[in-house]
Structures are given as C-alpha cells and as structure tokens.
Design an enzyme around this catalytic site. Structure first.
Site, PDB file in Angstrom:
ATOM      1  N   ASP A  64       2.068 -11.761  -3.918  1.00 18.16           N
ATOM      2  CA  ASP A  64       2.123 -11.740  -2.454  1.00 18.16           C
ATOM      3  C   ASP A  64       1.013 -12.613  -1.901  1.00 18.16           C
ATOM      4  O   ASP A  64      -0.175 -12.361  -2.162  1.00 18.16           O
ATOM      5  CB  ASP A  64       1.951 -10.295  -1.972  1.00 18.16           C
ATOM      6  CG  ASP A  64       2.009 -10.157  -0.459  1.00 18.16           C
ATOM      7  OD1 ASP A  64       2.223 -11.174   0.228  1.00 18.16           O
ATOM      8  OD2 ASP A  64       1.839  -9.022   0.034  1.00 18.16           O
ATOM      9  N   GLY A  65       1.401 -13.638  -1.130  1.00 20.49           N
ATOM     10  CA  GLY A  65       0.416 -14.435  -0.425  1.00 20.49           C
ATOM     11  C   GLY A  65       0.532 -15.919  -0.652  1.00 20.49           C
ATOM     12  O   GLY A  65       0.312 -16.401  -1.749  1.00 20.49           O
ATOM     13  N   MET A  79      -2.159  -9.751  -5.840  1.00 18.23           N
ATOM     14  CA  MET A  79      -2.378 -10.420  -4.559  1.00 18.23           C
ATOM     15  C   MET A  79      -2.870 -11.838  -4.818  1.00 18.23           C
ATOM     16  O   MET A  79      -3.856 -12.047  -5.521  1.00 18.23           O
ATOM     17  CB  MET A  79      -3.405  -9.655  -3.721  1.00 18.23           C
ATOM     18  CG  MET A  79      -2.925  -8.331  -3.167  1.00 18.23           C
ATOM     19  SD  MET A  79      -1.503  -8.482  -2.042  1.00 18.23           S
ATOM     20  CE  MET A  79      -2.181  -9.495  -0.736  1.00 18.23           C
ATOM     21  N   MET A  97      -2.006  -0.751   1.770  1.00 21.48           N
ATOM     22  CA  MET A  97      -3.327  -1.378   1.821  1.00 21.48           C
ATOM     23  C   MET A  97      -4.248  -0.465   2.627  1.00 21.48           C
ATOM     24  O   MET A  97      -4.729  -0.809   3.715  1.00 21.48           O
ATOM     25  CB  MET A  97      -3.230  -2.773   2.446  1.00 21.48           C
ATOM     26  CG  MET A  97      -2.543  -3.776   1.543  1.00 21.48           C
ATOM     27  SD  MET A  97      -2.644  -5.464   2.179  1.00 21.48           S
ATOM     28  CE  MET A  97      -1.215  -5.480   3.249  1.00 21.48           C
ATOM     29  N   ASP A 131       4.083  -3.942   4.536  1.00 22.43           N
ATOM     30  CA  ASP A 131       2.632  -3.852   4.396  1.00 22.43           C
ATOM     31  C   ASP A 131       2.069  -2.823   5.364  1.00 22.43           C
ATOM     32  O   ASP A 131       2.261  -2.923   6.574  1.00 22.43           O
ATOM     33  CB  ASP A 131       1.984  -5.212   4.681  1.00 22.43           C
ATOM     34  CG  ASP A 131       2.190  -6.201   3.542  1.00 22.43           C
ATOM     35  OD1 ASP A 131       1.958  -5.804   2.385  1.00 22.43           O
ATOM     36  OD2 ASP A 131       2.583  -7.345   3.813  1.00 22.43           O
ATOM     37  N   SER A 159       8.559 -10.145   3.527  1.00 18.55           N
ATOM     38  CA  SER A 159       7.595  -9.282   4.202  1.00 18.55           C
ATOM     39  C   SER A 159       7.900  -9.224   5.694  1.00 18.55           C
ATOM     40  O   SER A 159       7.874 -10.245   6.384  1.00 18.55           O
ATOM     41  CB  SER A 159       6.179  -9.815   3.996  1.00 18.55           C
ATOM     42  OG  SER A 159       5.268  -9.094   4.800  1.00 18.55           O
ATOM     43  N   HIS A 180       3.785  -1.223   0.535  1.00 18.01           N
ATOM     44  CA  HIS A 180       2.494  -1.644  -0.015  1.00 18.01           C
ATOM     45  C   HIS A 180       1.380  -0.996   0.806  1.00 18.01           C
ATOM     46  O   HIS A 180       1.134  -1.391   1.940  1.00 18.01           O
ATOM     47  CB  HIS A 180       2.424  -3.176   0.033  1.00 18.01           C
ATOM     48  CG  HIS A 180       1.137  -3.751  -0.428  1.00 18.01           C
ATOM     49  ND1 HIS A 180       0.782  -5.066  -0.179  1.00 18.01           N
ATOM     50  CD2 HIS A 180       0.099  -3.222  -1.133  1.00 18.01           C
ATOM     51  CE1 HIS A 180      -0.399  -5.312  -0.712  1.00 18.01           C
ATOM     52  NE2 HIS A 180      -0.836  -4.214  -1.277  1.00 18.01           N
ATOM     53  N   HIS A 221       9.645  -5.912   1.917  1.00 21.25           N
ATOM     54  CA  HIS A 221       8.231  -5.622   1.659  1.00 21.25           C
ATOM     55  C   HIS A 221       7.587  -5.160   2.954  1.00 21.25           C
ATOM     56  O   HIS A 221       7.636  -5.857   3.974  1.00 21.25           O
ATOM     57  CB  HIS A 221       7.528  -6.876   1.129  1.00 21.25           C
ATOM     58  CG  HIS A 221       6.148  -6.610   0.625  1.00 21.25           C
ATOM     59  ND1 HIS A 221       5.903  -6.039  -0.608  1.00 21.25           N
ATOM     60  CD2 HIS A 221       4.931  -6.831   1.183  1.00 21.25           C
ATOM     61  CE1 HIS A 221       4.604  -5.933  -0.796  1.00 21.25           C
ATOM     62  NE2 HIS A 221       3.988  -6.394   0.290  1.00 21.25           N
ATOM     63  N   MET A 247      -1.414  -1.321   6.672  1.00 22.25           N
ATOM     64  CA  MET A 247      -2.846  -1.612   6.736  1.00 22.25           C
ATOM     65  C   MET A 247      -3.537  -0.581   7.621  1.00 22.25           C
ATOM     66  O   MET A 247      -3.018  -0.219   8.674  1.00 22.25           O
ATOM     67  CB  MET A 247      -3.081  -3.007   7.303  1.00 22.25           C
ATOM     68  CG  MET A 247      -2.349  -4.118   6.586  1.00 22.25           C
ATOM     69  SD  MET A 247      -2.739  -5.723   7.335  1.00 22.25           S
ATOM     70  CE  MET A 247      -1.440  -6.744   6.618  1.00 22.25           C
TER      71      MET A 247
END
Length: 222
Positions: free
Chosen positions: A177-178, A139, A70, A37, A10, A68, A35, A39
């Site tokens: 992820d996480g 997630m 979000m 993200d 990420s 991704h 990856h 947001m």
C-alpha cells in the site's frame, strides 16, 4: 507457488459524497477487495473512516472489506469492526502490544487476519506471525499521509517475506500500500506482492479503464 493477484482500491481516494455509488462501480469494474483505511489521529496523524461508515457501506455492498486499522491498541476495536462488516482486519505490529491475542480474536470472529509493518520496521519482526495470518501488508509509504512516492527499500522487504513464505510452504498473501501506479506495478509484482492497494491509481480519471489496466498487468503474469 502460483500467485493469485488481487486489486484492493482504497476508498480514501473515492468521492466521499457518494461512497455507496463508488463501491457499486468498483464491483462492476471487477475489483476484488475494498481497502478501508481507519486512522485514529494517534498512531498516525490523520483521522479517517470509523465504525459507522463501515457499517453503512456494508449495508449497500457485499464486497470484501479489507479493513486496515492504523490505530493505537487495535484490539480495543476488533470486535466492533467485525460486527460492522469487516471481511478482513489488518493490525499494525507497531501499534499492538498483544499481537497473538489480537490475531486470536480476529479469527474467533470469523474474519480474515492480517498484520502490517511500516517502512522502517524490519521484515524479520513479522516472521513469528506468518503462520497465523492470511496476509501481510507491507506499507510502501509512511502510514497516515496520502500522495507519497513508493519507498524502494520496501520492495526488498516484501521479497524477503515472499521467500520465507515459499521456503516454509506458507499460503500467504502479501499486500502493498502506497504510491503504486501502473508505471511501477511490475517492480511491485516482481517483489512477490500479489494484493495491490491503489487509491488515485484507480479513482483518478476513468475508474473502469484504470481498473482494467491493473488486471491486464495481472494477466500478463499468467
């Protein structure tokens, strides 16, 4: 069914002052995906990378961009992220009112479709879409915050999705992820996850050694 394991670092954990160089290092290190993200400050409380950054990164990298979204109502931006260079687009089940239409649009644009569920969303909610997507992202932390510990109950959820896929002969990647580190990677892989998102687990310290450590674990699985 034999799983193919992939690493998706990420870039939220990368050095934003030199993202192009960071992507070049990831490719040299052998990472499968990047990856990304996105947001919006609405679906999740933070704001991150947008369309211009994805477009700029695509100009300097041919890696698989695992984007991704979000964001609330992601269908508004699917076409623009595809045009910016996304290789795969993941939408959140919780943020999308027209999931089938969104998947159709992703496919029509020649991009790999994926769907994501947050930790509190039952795995059963994603079952109707599994035959229509290439990947499910589970997630393992609450979206929008960094530095969280992996939520153990999400492993059970991933395992249930993997069982369903196998029982129904679906060729499906399960991404998580996480909070994934080398020291808990085995438990994640045991749950049937085969695409690993890692941020600080890759970028903190020696990127090349960290990446190599993930792939050593993958090879142990045959």
């Amino acid at each position: 069914m034999k799983l193919t394991y992939k690493l998706a670092p990420s870039i939220l954990a990368a050095d934003f002052a030199k993202l192009g160089e960071e992507l070049a290092r990831l490719k040299t290190a052998g990472a499968d995906y990047v990856h990304i993200d996105v947001m919006d400050g609405v679906f999740v409380p933070n704001i991150s990378i947008g369309i211009p950054v994805v477009r700029s990164l695509r100009a300097c990298s041919d890696m698989f961009f695992d984007v991704h979204l979000m964001i609330q109502d992601p269908a508004r931006y699917i076409k623009r992220f595809a045009e910016a260079g996304a290789s795969g687009i993941t939408i959140h089940l919780e943020a999308c009112s027209g999931v089938d239409a969104a998947i159709d649009e992703i496919v029509s644009l020649g991009v790999q479709p994926a769907i994501c569920i947050s930790p509190d969303t039952p795995y059963e909610s994603v079952i109707p879409y599994l035959s229509r997507v290439r990947m499910v992202l589970v997630m393992s932390v609450y979206p929008g915050y960094g530095g969280q510990k992996l939520i153990e109950s999400t492993l059970t959820k991933a395992a249930a999705i993997r069982r369903y896929a196998e029982d129904n002969n679906l060729e499906l990647d399960i991404e998580m992820d996480g909070g994934i580190k080398i020291d808990n990677l085995d438990t994640v892989l045991d749950a049937g996850v085969n695409v690993i998102v890692a941020g600080t687990g890759v970028f903190k310290g020696d990127l090349y050694e960290n990446t190599a450590a993930f792939y050593r674990k993958f090879r142990e699985r045959g």
